[in-house]
Motif scaffolding. Structure first.
Motif, PDB file in Angstrom:
ATOM      1  N   ARG A 146      41.185  20.203  23.239  1.00  0.00           N
ATOM      2  CA  ARG A 146      42.160  19.559  24.115  1.00  0.00           C
ATOM      3  C   ARG A 146      43.556  19.711  23.525  1.00  0.00           C
ATOM      4  N   PRO A 147      44.563  19.960  24.358  1.00  0.00           N
ATOM      5  CA  PRO A 147      45.932  20.092  23.850  1.00  0.00           C
ATOM      6  C   PRO A 147      46.372  18.824  23.124  1.00  0.00           C
ATOM      7  N   SER A 148      47.090  18.992  22.039  1.00  0.00           N
ATOM      8  CA  SER A 148      47.579  17.855  21.272  1.00  0.00           C
ATOM      9  C   SER A 148      48.881  18.262  20.591  1.00  0.00           C
ATOM     10  N   TYR A 149      49.328  17.448  19.653  1.00  0.00           N
ATOM     11  CA  TYR A 149      50.556  17.766  18.930  1.00  0.00           C
ATOM     12  C   TYR A 149      50.379  17.488  17.444  1.00  0.00           C
ATOM     13  N   PHE A 150      50.695  18.469  16.624  1.00  0.00           N
ATOM     14  CA  PHE A 150      50.837  18.323  15.177  1.00  0.00           C
ATOM     15  C   PHE A 150      52.079  19.101  14.772  1.00  0.00           C
ATOM     16  N   PRO A 151      52.868  18.577  13.868  1.00  0.00           N
ATOM     17  CA  PRO A 151      54.107  19.263  13.477  1.00  0.00           C
ATOM     18  C   PRO A 151      53.870  20.624  12.836  1.00  0.00           C
ATOM     19  N   PHE A 152      52.691  20.811  12.229  1.00  0.00           N
ATOM     20  CA  PHE A 152      52.463  22.028  11.444  1.00  0.00           C
ATOM     21  C   PHE A 152      51.696  23.103  12.207  1.00  0.00           C
ATOM     22  N   THR A 153      51.314  22.835  13.459  1.00  0.00           N
ATOM     23  CA  THR A 153      50.641  23.852  14.277  1.00  0.00           C
ATOM     24  C   THR A 153      51.283  23.923  15.664  1.00  0.00           C
ATOM     25  N   GLU A 154      51.222  25.118  16.255  1.00  0.00           N
ATOM     26  CA  GLU A 154      51.765  25.315  17.604  1.00  0.00           C
ATOM     27  C   GLU A 154      51.140  26.577  18.208  1.00  0.00           C
ATOM     28  N   PRO A 155      50.277  26.451  19.221  1.00  0.00           N
ATOM     29  CA  PRO A 155      49.835  25.206  19.860  1.00  0.00           C
ATOM     30  C   PRO A 155      48.842  24.434  18.983  1.00  0.00           C
ATOM     31  N   SER A 156      48.694  23.145  19.303  1.00  0.00           N
ATOM     32  CA  SER A 156      47.791  22.260  18.560  1.00  0.00           C
ATOM     33  C   SER A 156      46.693  21.761  19.482  1.00  0.00           C
ATOM     34  N   VAL A 157      45.540  21.476  18.895  1.00  0.00           N
ATOM     35  CA  VAL A 157      44.406  20.982  19.691  1.00  0.00           C
ATOM     36  C   VAL A 157      43.664  19.880  18.949  1.00  0.00           C
ATOM     37  N   GLU A 158      43.105  18.966  19.716  1.00  0.00           N
ATOM     38  CA  GLU A 158      42.091  18.046  19.213  1.00  0.00           C
ATOM     39  C   GLU A 158      40.746  18.664  19.560  1.00  0.00           C
ATOM     40  N   VAL A 159      39.803  18.593  18.648  1.00  0.00           N
ATOM     41  CA  VAL A 159      38.507  19.214  18.864  1.00  0.00           C
ATOM     42  C   VAL A 159      37.439  18.133  18.964  1.00  0.00           C
ATOM     43  N   ASP A 160      36.671  18.194  20.042  1.00  0.00           N
ATOM     44  CA  ASP A 160      35.561  17.271  20.256  1.00  0.00           C
ATOM     45  C   ASP A 160      34.250  18.027  20.076  1.00  0.00           C
ATOM     46  N   VAL A 161      33.219  17.321  19.639  1.00  0.00           N
ATOM     47  CA  VAL A 161      31.877  17.893  19.577  1.00  0.00           C
ATOM     48  C   VAL A 161      30.988  17.069  20.495  1.00  0.00           C
ATOM     49  N   SER A 162      30.041  17.718  21.134  1.00  0.00           N
ATOM     50  CA  SER A 162      29.148  16.991  22.048  1.00  0.00           C
ATOM     51  C   SER A 162      28.253  16.048  21.260  1.00  0.00           C
ATOM     52  N   TRP A 163      28.202  14.806  21.718  1.00  0.00           N
ATOM     53  CA  TRP A 163      27.372  13.809  21.061  1.00  0.00           C
ATOM     54  C   TRP A 163      25.893  14.098  21.313  1.00  0.00           C
ATOM     55  N   ASN A 164      25.597  14.636  22.478  1.00  0.00           N
ATOM     56  CA  ASN A 164      24.222  14.986  22.827  1.00  0.00           C
ATOM     57  C   ASN A 164      24.068  16.501  22.845  1.00  0.00           C
ATOM     58  N   GLU A 165      22.831  16.957  22.816  1.00  0.00           N
ATOM     59  CA  GLU A 165      22.572  18.387  22.863  1.00  0.00           C
ATOM     60  C   GLU A 165      22.854  18.923  24.268  1.00  0.00           C
ATOM     61  N   VAL A 166      23.435  20.118  24.332  1.00  0.00           N
ATOM     62  CA  VAL A 166      23.835  20.697  25.606  1.00  0.00           C
ATOM     63  C   VAL A 166      22.848  21.789  25.992  1.00  0.00           C
ATOM     64  N   THR A 167      22.317  21.686  27.206  1.00  0.00           N
ATOM     65  CA  THR A 167      21.387  22.690  27.735  1.00  0.00           C
ATOM     66  C   THR A 167      22.054  23.428  28.890  1.00  0.00           C
ATOM     67  N   PRO A 168      21.588  24.633  29.207  1.00  0.00           N
ATOM     68  CA  PRO A 168      22.231  25.428  30.256  1.00  0.00           C
ATOM     69  C   PRO A 168      22.281  24.732  31.613  1.00  0.00           C
ATOM     70  N   ASP A 169      21.315  23.894  31.927  1.00  0.00           N
ATOM     71  CA  ASP A 169      21.271  23.239  33.229  1.00  0.00           C
ATOM     72  C   ASP A 169      22.002  21.899  33.265  1.00  0.00           C
ATOM     73  N   MET A 170      22.670  21.529  32.168  1.00  0.00           N
ATOM     74  CA  MET A 170      23.332  20.231  32.090  1.00  0.00           C
ATOM     75  C   MET A 170      24.653  20.253  32.849  1.00  0.00           C
ATOM     76  N   LYS A 171      24.911  19.177  33.582  1.00  0.00           N
ATOM     77  CA  LYS A 171      26.178  19.044  34.297  1.00  0.00           C
ATOM     78  C   LYS A 171      27.278  18.630  33.318  1.00  0.00           C
ATOM     79  N   PRO A 172      28.516  19.101  33.525  1.00  0.00           N
ATOM     80  CA  PRO A 172      29.619  18.753  32.616  1.00  0.00           C
ATOM     81  C   PRO A 172      29.793  17.254  32.433  1.00  0.00           C
ATOM     82  N   GLU A 173      29.603  16.485  33.497  1.00  0.00           N
ATOM     83  CA  GLU A 173      29.804  15.038  33.383  1.00  0.00           C
ATOM     84  C   GLU A 173      28.718  14.346  32.566  1.00  0.00           C
TER      85      GLU A 173
END
Length: 349
Positions: free
Chosen positions: A253-280
């Protein structure tokens, strides 16, 4: 009775007394050979022996003394042997009994996470920079802030308020200074710089379940020609799946840090992701910050941003350990409670 006869009689009775069972050898030695002992008393009579007989009497006296001394020594030695045998008999070991168990130690759970991270990045060709050698925990304002595109009047400094020793010396808030020092020394003619820098950092946070005034960090950086955001995403996905499992995904996700440009926040899925899983249906949790290294940072570290590009990221082993093992209070890692720490056995038993 002559003195020779008295000495001979003393020898006979002394032998009998020494051979008596249970005799106190030391007390008997004093009675027989001490300064006021029986032999000493008899030998004082030498002054009354005629001069021509003194040699003979003296030889008998010496023989009696030597005999008594030898017998006492033998008796004492026999007593010591008997005492030792008795002790050995009482301390006999039954070799058929099971041995005593010993508690085997293990690395701290945070060190286990750091080791996992290091092993993964070593496999990707990164080098591990030992922060205790290349960047101390007591840092300068220049390397900790200014080299990271955070001049003294930058408002983002408030997010990394730290402990100051002097206006220019402080406890580092990140391991980024290791990156700057590494860039100063790196020879790009030998290839890109791929490194991670694990270490302890400090910030003036109020300690609670999710914050600590000291914690661990692993910062990473890749600097070279044609380094892109795709390289960053692939690198972060590989480490997340190595730590949490191959069925976990990341999002940036876009974010802001003074030392990077562009900057991102990185999330990891809490649950396991399968091909048939809906994004929500995917549950996300934020785990780290990253981005393409700001040209100003490269320039201040002596790298031409027109020729080289770079990405950087920062991982929190403490947070990763909390997520991986379901720990709900970061302070548990620092209480040294063996009951808590022993749960995280590397061998899984």
């Amino acid at each position: 009775m002559s003195l020779v006869e008295d000495l001979t009689a003393l020898k006979k009775t002394a032998v009998e007394r020494i051979n008596t069972a249970g005799v106190d050898v030391e007390s008997l030695r004093v009675k027989l050979l001490g300064r006021k002992g029986e032999l000493t008393t008899l030998l004082k009579g030498m002054k009354n022996v005629p001069a021509q007989d003194r040699k003979t009497v003296g030889e008998v006296g010496n023989h009696v003394r030597q005999t008594i001394t030898n017998l006492l020594a033998e008796k004492k030695a026999a007593e010591e042997v008997a005492k030792l045998n008795k002790q050995l008999a009482s301390e006999t070991i039954d070799v058929t009994l099971p041995g005593s168990s010993h508690v085997v130690g293990q690395p701290h759970v945070l060190q286990q996470i750091i080791d996992e991270i290091e092993q993964h990045f070593l496999g990707l060709g990164f080098k591990i920079i030992d922060d205790t050698v290349d960047s101390p925990e007591v840092e300068t304002d220049e390397y900790n802030f200014e080299r990271e595109n955070l001049p003294k009047d930058h408002p983002a400094r408030d997010m990394q308020d730290t402990f100051y020793i002097t206006p220019e010396i402080l406890l580092r808030t990140q391991t980024s200074p290791v990156q700057s020092r590494s860039l100063e020394k790196h020879d790009f003619s030998k290839g890109p710089l791929k490194m991670i820098a694990p270490g302890k950092v400090y910030r003036r946070d109020t300690d609670d379940a999710t914050h600590s005034h000291q914690f661990h960090q692993v910062e990473g950086m890749v600097v070279g020609e044609n380094i892109t955001m795709a390289d960053l995403k692939g690198t972060l996905l590989s480490i997340m799946q190595a730590l949490f499992g191959e069925k976990h995904q990341i999002r940036m996700r876009p974010s802001y840090f003074p030392f990077t440009e562009p900057s991102v926040e990185v999330d990891v899925s809490w649950n396991e992701v399968t091909p048939d899983m809906k994004p929500e249906d995917i549950e996300w949790i934020e785990v780290l910050g990253a981005g393409m290294t700001h040209p100003n940072v490269l320039r201040m570290d002596g790298v031409d941003p027109e020729k080289y590009s770079a990405f950087a990221f920062g991982l929190g082993p403490d947070r990763f350990a909390m997520l991986k093992y379901g720990v709900d209070d970061i302070r548990q890692f620092y209480l040294n409670d063996i009951r808590f720490l022993s749960q995280f056995n590397q061998k899984g038993n």
